[in-house]
Design an enzyme around this catalytic site. Structure first.
Site, PDB file in Angstrom:
ATOM      1  N   HIS A   1       0.738  -1.088  -0.025  1.00 50.12           N
ATOM      2  CA  HIS A   1       0.194   0.000   0.080  1.00 50.12           C
ATOM      3  C   HIS A   1       0.992   1.264  -0.001  1.00 50.12           C
ATOM      4  O   HIS A   1       0.652   2.021  -0.834  1.00 50.12           O
ATOM      5  CB  HIS A   1      -0.827  -0.016   1.305  1.00 50.12           C
ATOM      6  CG  HIS A   1      -1.642   1.104   1.392  1.00 50.12           C
ATOM      7  ND1 HIS A   1      -2.703   1.935   0.519  1.00 50.12           N
ATOM      8  CD2 HIS A   1      -1.757   2.421   2.411  1.00 50.12           C
ATOM      9  CE1 HIS A   1      -3.010   2.870   0.804  1.00 50.12           C
ATOM     10  NE2 HIS A   1      -2.502   3.270   2.273  1.00 50.12           N
TER      11      HIS A   1
ATOM     12  N   GLU B   1     -10.577   1.925   3.593  1.00 53.48           N
ATOM     13  CA  GLU B   1      -9.245   1.394   3.761  1.00 53.48           C
ATOM     14  C   GLU B   1      -9.660   0.096   4.512  1.00 53.48           C
ATOM     15  O   GLU B   1     -10.244   0.117   5.741  1.00 53.48           O
ATOM     16  CB  GLU B   1      -8.644   2.493   4.595  1.00 53.48           C
ATOM     17  CG  GLU B   1      -7.956   3.448   3.563  1.00 53.48           C
ATOM     18  CD  GLU B   1      -6.923   4.495   4.368  1.00 53.48           C
ATOM     19  OE1 GLU B   1      -6.021   5.224   3.799  1.00 53.48           O
ATOM     20  OE2 GLU B   1      -6.773   4.136   5.579  1.00 53.48           O
TER      21      GLU B   1
ATOM     22  N   GLU C   1      -8.786  -2.465   6.799  1.00 54.81           N
ATOM     23  CA  GLU C   1      -7.763  -2.625   7.814  1.00 54.81           C
ATOM     24  C   GLU C   1      -8.232  -3.630   8.999  1.00 54.81           C
ATOM     25  O   GLU C   1      -9.449  -4.096   9.017  1.00 54.81           O
ATOM     26  CB  GLU C   1      -7.553  -1.062   8.630  1.00 54.81           C
ATOM     27  CG  GLU C   1      -7.244  -0.077   7.658  1.00 54.81           C
ATOM     28  CD  GLU C   1      -6.887   1.075   8.435  1.00 54.81           C
ATOM     29  OE1 GLU C   1      -6.186   1.029   9.580  1.00 54.81           O
ATOM     30  OE2 GLU C   1      -7.008   1.952   7.729  1.00 54.81           O
TER      31      GLU C   1
ATOM     32  N   ASP D   1     -11.319   2.386   7.687  1.00 49.32           N
ATOM     33  CA  ASP D   1     -10.976   4.081   7.901  1.00 49.32           C
ATOM     34  C   ASP D   1     -11.220   4.829   6.539  1.00 49.32           C
ATOM     35  O   ASP D   1     -10.395   5.181   5.676  1.00 49.32           O
ATOM     36  CB  ASP D   1      -9.330   4.126   8.166  1.00 49.32           C
ATOM     37  CG  ASP D   1      -9.093   5.506   8.863  1.00 49.32           C
ATOM     38  OD1 ASP D   1     -10.100   6.002   9.354  1.00 49.32           O
ATOM     39  OD2 ASP D   1      -8.013   6.074   8.596  1.00 49.32           O
TER      40      ASP D   1
END
Length: 374
Positions: A96, A160, A162, A194
């Site tokens: 990433h 995102e 996660e 996120d």
């Protein structure tokens, strides 16, 4: 085994243990631990420490073999399982980090000079952490345009994928938590999205980092999986070069073989592998406290976006669409570079369990609502 908080028609919040399509009322089923399990959040249990965590898990396993004190999951309303103290988000996956660097800084070294020496992170907004299913209102803010900076709704709303961690036993101001104490301090993990407004983030980030582009919402799954239930999923993290500082040296293999699945409007767009994360949860907690910063029961920290080496393993739309240059085509023929109003994102995950079983981490979901511009 997963722990969460649910309510029924009476509205009273209670701690539950998920059993397939049912939920065990933990306080009713485990009267020995009723003082810890009668709270409307998991925090009293988290603060009790690893010996109590083990005893509660053992008792819950026994209770799950019986039929009493169960309710149908369909009849339960799920809530944010913890009272969040602080929130930190990291940037700990090399795939990433490299992809984002190449998108934002083409022709330059994609990794910041400090990236392989410390887990980079930022301090987020605990108050904007919401439980799965909470609608996400498109944020507004300042972004760049051909005519100069303008105010308005984000045009590059992103996700995102996660893994989140929650601290159980905190540490006082002036102390620090070594990597060897990770399993004594952190109760468990959950899925975390996120949400990110990439255009707001790009305009505001220099010099102090993410702010409004991140603080509007972070979604978490309603179920927390104890670290102890992930023993079969532990793997060595990626090789480190250079070797990290002593306080970040691995004491045990705390990479986690968890595979996520990201769905956009029901269509799978990515399967990010957590085992690819360069920095582990143990190292992240050690770094968070190495300067003497305290940690508290209910502190949440995110792994940062999880991505793998293949395109179909990228954990955000920024990478999947390569900054908007490579649109994603959905089964209905529509395309996406970033999220549109009405889009639903669901992130789920599984991990290997003991004796060939599978640990289900549940899911975190959110639907985008139009911006409030009035």
């Amino acid at each position: 085994m997963t722990f969460g908080v649910f309510s029924l028609a009476d509205g009273r919040r209670r701690i539950g243990v998920r059993a397939g399509e049912e939920v065990l009322d933990a306080a009713a089923a485990l009267p020995r631990f009723a003082d810890l399990l009668s709270a409307p959040v998991l925090n009293p249990l988290l603060a009790a420490g690893p010996d109590t965590w083990a005893a509660v898990r053992e008792a819950a396993h026994d209770a799950l073999d019986r039929a009493e004190h169960r309710v149908a999951l369909a009849d339960a309303t799920l809530h944010l399982p913890i009272e969040v103290a602080d929130y930190v988000d990291f940037f700990s996956n090399e795939h990433h980090a490299r992809n984002a660097g190449e998108i934002f800084r083409p022709g330059q070294d994609p990794l910041p000079t400090n990236w392989k020496h410390i887990p980079i992170g930022y301090h987020g907004r605990a108050g904007s952490i919401v439980v799965s299913g909470t609608p996400i209102v498109r944020p507004c803010g300042m972004r760049r345009s051909s005519a100069g900076p303008v105010y308005g709704p984000s045009r590059r709303l992103d996700i995102e994928a996660e893994l989140g961690f929650v601290v159980g036993v905190g540490s006082p101001l002036g102390s620090r938590v070594p990597v060897t104490e990770f399993a004594e301090r952190v109760f468990g993990v959950f899925l975390l999205n996120d949400w990110s407004a990439r255009d707001l983030q790009a305009f505001e980030t220099v010099p102090l980092g993410p702010f409004l582009g991140k603080s509007f919402a972070t979604s978490v799954s309603p179920w927390v999986v104890p670290l102890a239930d992930l023993s079969a999923a532990r793997v060595d993290p990626p090789a480190r070069d250079p070797e990290p500082a002593d306080y970040l040296s691995d004491a045990e293999p705390w990479g986690l073989d968890i595979t996520m699945e990201v769905r956009l409007n029901g269509h799978v767009i990515s399967r990010p592998p957590v085992r690819e994360n360069y920095w582990t949860g143990a190292q992240q907690l050690a770094h968070m406290t190495v300067n003497g910063a305290p940690s508290r029961t209910g502190d949440v920290y995110g792994s940062g976006t999880v991505s793998g080496p293949e395109r179909e393993q990228r954990g955000c739309l920024l990478e999947l669409s390569w900054g908007g240059k490579e649109p994603i085509t959905l089964p209905d023929g529509s395309t996406r570079t970033f999220l549109e109003d009405g889009d639903e994102v669901v992130i789920s995950a599984t991990a290997p369990g003991p004796d060939g079983s599978v640990v289900d981490l549940g899911a975190v979901a959110g639907t985008v609502l139009p911006a409030r511009t009035g």
